[in-house]
Design a protein around this motif. Structure first.
Motif, PDB file in Angstrom:
ATOM      1  N   ASP A   1       0.897  -1.357  -0.059  1.00 26.15           N
ATOM      2  CA  ASP A   1       0.010  -0.089  -0.147  1.00 26.15           C
ATOM      3  C   ASP A   1       0.848   1.198  -0.126  1.00 26.15           C
ATOM      4  O   ASP A   1       0.571   2.166  -0.530  1.00 26.15           O
ATOM      5  N   VAL A   2       2.156   1.412   0.523  1.00 23.63           N
ATOM      6  CA  VAL A   2       3.092   2.337   0.379  1.00 23.63           C
ATOM      7  C   VAL A   2       3.384   2.635  -0.885  1.00 23.63           C
ATOM      8  O   VAL A   2       3.435   3.906  -1.482  1.00 23.63           O
ATOM      9  N   VAL A   3       3.770   1.753  -1.572  1.00 27.26           N
ATOM     10  CA  VAL A   3       4.251   1.551  -2.990  1.00 27.26           C
ATOM     11  C   VAL A   3       2.956   2.411  -3.727  1.00 27.26           C
ATOM     12  O   VAL A   3       3.258   3.295  -4.426  1.00 27.26           O
ATOM     13  N   ALA A   4       1.904   1.810  -3.546  1.00 26.26           N
ATOM     14  CA  ALA A   4       0.733   2.376  -4.284  1.00 26.26           C
ATOM     15  C   ALA A   4       0.598   3.847  -3.935  1.00 26.26           C
ATOM     16  O   ALA A   4       0.167   4.437  -4.987  1.00 26.26           O
ATOM     17  N   ALA A   5       0.604   4.111  -2.912  1.00 26.13           N
ATOM     18  CA  ALA A   5       0.322   5.451  -2.411  1.00 26.13           C
ATOM     19  C   ALA A   5       1.396   6.702  -3.233  1.00 26.13           C
ATOM     20  O   ALA A   5       1.041   7.882  -3.189  1.00 26.13           O
ATOM     21  N   VAL A   6       2.634   6.197  -3.301  1.00 24.27           N
ATOM     22  CA  VAL A   6       3.538   7.280  -3.808  1.00 24.27           C
ATOM     23  C   VAL A   6       3.606   7.248  -5.389  1.00 24.27           C
ATOM     24  O   VAL A   6       4.447   8.157  -5.782  1.00 24.27           O
ATOM     25  N   LEU A   7       2.905   6.412  -6.269  1.00 20.46           N
ATOM     26  CA  LEU A   7       2.921   6.584  -7.581  1.00 20.46           C
ATOM     27  C   LEU A   7       1.831   7.199  -8.294  1.00 20.46           C
ATOM     28  O   LEU A   7       0.762   7.068  -8.072  1.00 20.46           O
ATOM     29  N   PRO A   8       2.291   8.540  -8.970  1.00 26.22           N
ATOM     30  CA  PRO A   8       1.217   9.410  -9.628  1.00 26.22           C
ATOM     31  C   PRO A   8       0.699   8.534 -10.573  1.00 26.22           C
ATOM     32  O   PRO A   8       1.373   7.707 -11.330  1.00 26.22           O
TER      33      PRO A   8
END
Length: 274
Positions: A41-48
């Motif tokens: 979920d952290v990786v998903a949160a930082v991807l525009p």
């Protein structure tokens, strides 16, 4: 009249500069690369958008000393695995560089998130330490000992994703539609060794990589490599979608209002392998 150095350059001077840049020799770097799994979920949160996560929530820290003639360069990056359509690559969140000359082309041409910082790569016998630091904080530190050689990989093509944009002159939005850039690098390696060690992430208001905790350490290596690169505009992207992520590019003092680190989320961030 004496030459005015701020004046226009002639066509011959411009052509000579292009010719010199087209004949650059291979530039080799010595670098430490650490790869780990973090929270999906952290990786998903930082991807525009339109970038999306890949099957594995990977983070890569690359910390290198580059043998540039006349001015050795420290260069680093912290990136997460990402995909654009069927192409997989890496989306760098921060790219510390040790001098301004390395910032200009990357930021203005490719849209790389480069910032001035300190880059350390040290080796004493088998002992290795590498770190990225800004504002007095070594926010990424990789440490360990060389545990043996690795087979040399074949030359490989790698892709980094960048967003190129100009903040609006009136103080909000952009001056033009931002673009998503595919930066393709052809990498050759002449030496590669395995490192047994750990990754330490330290809290930094300006470089919050501690939000990408080390859940499982995949590998640490030290090696010598050379790369070339070519960028292409993949597509124009939605300004509305990108604006919430613009703070990734800058040291925004207002980040201090985001509140203190949530230690329950970051538990394990300073550990090695979880």
């Amino acid at each position: 009249m004496a030459r005015v150095r701020y004046g226009a350059r002639s066509d011959a001077e411009a052509a000579a500069a292009r010719e010199r840049s087209a004949r650059l020799p291979d530039i080799w770097s010595t670098g430490v690369v650490a790869v780990w799994e973090t929270d999906p979920d952290v990786v998903a949160a930082v991807l525009p958008p339109p970038l999306k996560p890949t099957a594995r929530p990977l983070v890569r820290a690359n910390i290198s000393q580059v043998d540039l003639p006349g001015y050795p360069l420290g260069a680093g990056s912290v990136a997460v695995a990402a995909a654009h359509g069927d192409r997989e690559g890496w989306y760098p969140l921060v790219m510390p560089m040790t001098h301004e000359r390395a910032l200009i082309g990357g930021r203005e041409v490719f849209g790389e998130p480069k910032k001035l910082g300190e880059v350390t790569v040290e080796r004493d016998g088998l002992v290795v330490r590498a770190a990225l630091a800004r504002h007095g904080i070594a926010f990424v530190e990789v440490r360990g000992a060389v545990s043996g050689p690795l087979p040399l990989p074949e030359p490989v093509e790698k892709t980094d994703f960048y967003f190129k944009f100009l903040p609006g002159v009136e103080g909000s939005g952009f001056d033009a539609d931002p673009v998503l850039v595919h930066c393709v690098r052809n990498e050759r390696v002449r030496k590669l060794e395995r490192v047994t060690g750990d990754v330490v992430l330290r809290e930094s208001m300006y470089d919050p990589v501690a939000d990408l905790p080390v859940r499982r350490l995949v590998e640490i290596t030290i090696g010598e490599k050379t790369t070339d690169q070519k960028g292409t505009v993949a597509e124009r992207v939605s300004a509305r979608d990108l604006l919430p992520f613009v703070h990734q590019r800058y040291d925004d003092p207002l980040q201090i209002l985001d509140g203190p680190p949530d230690t329950s989320v970051r538990k394990g961030a300073s550990d090695g392998a979880a």
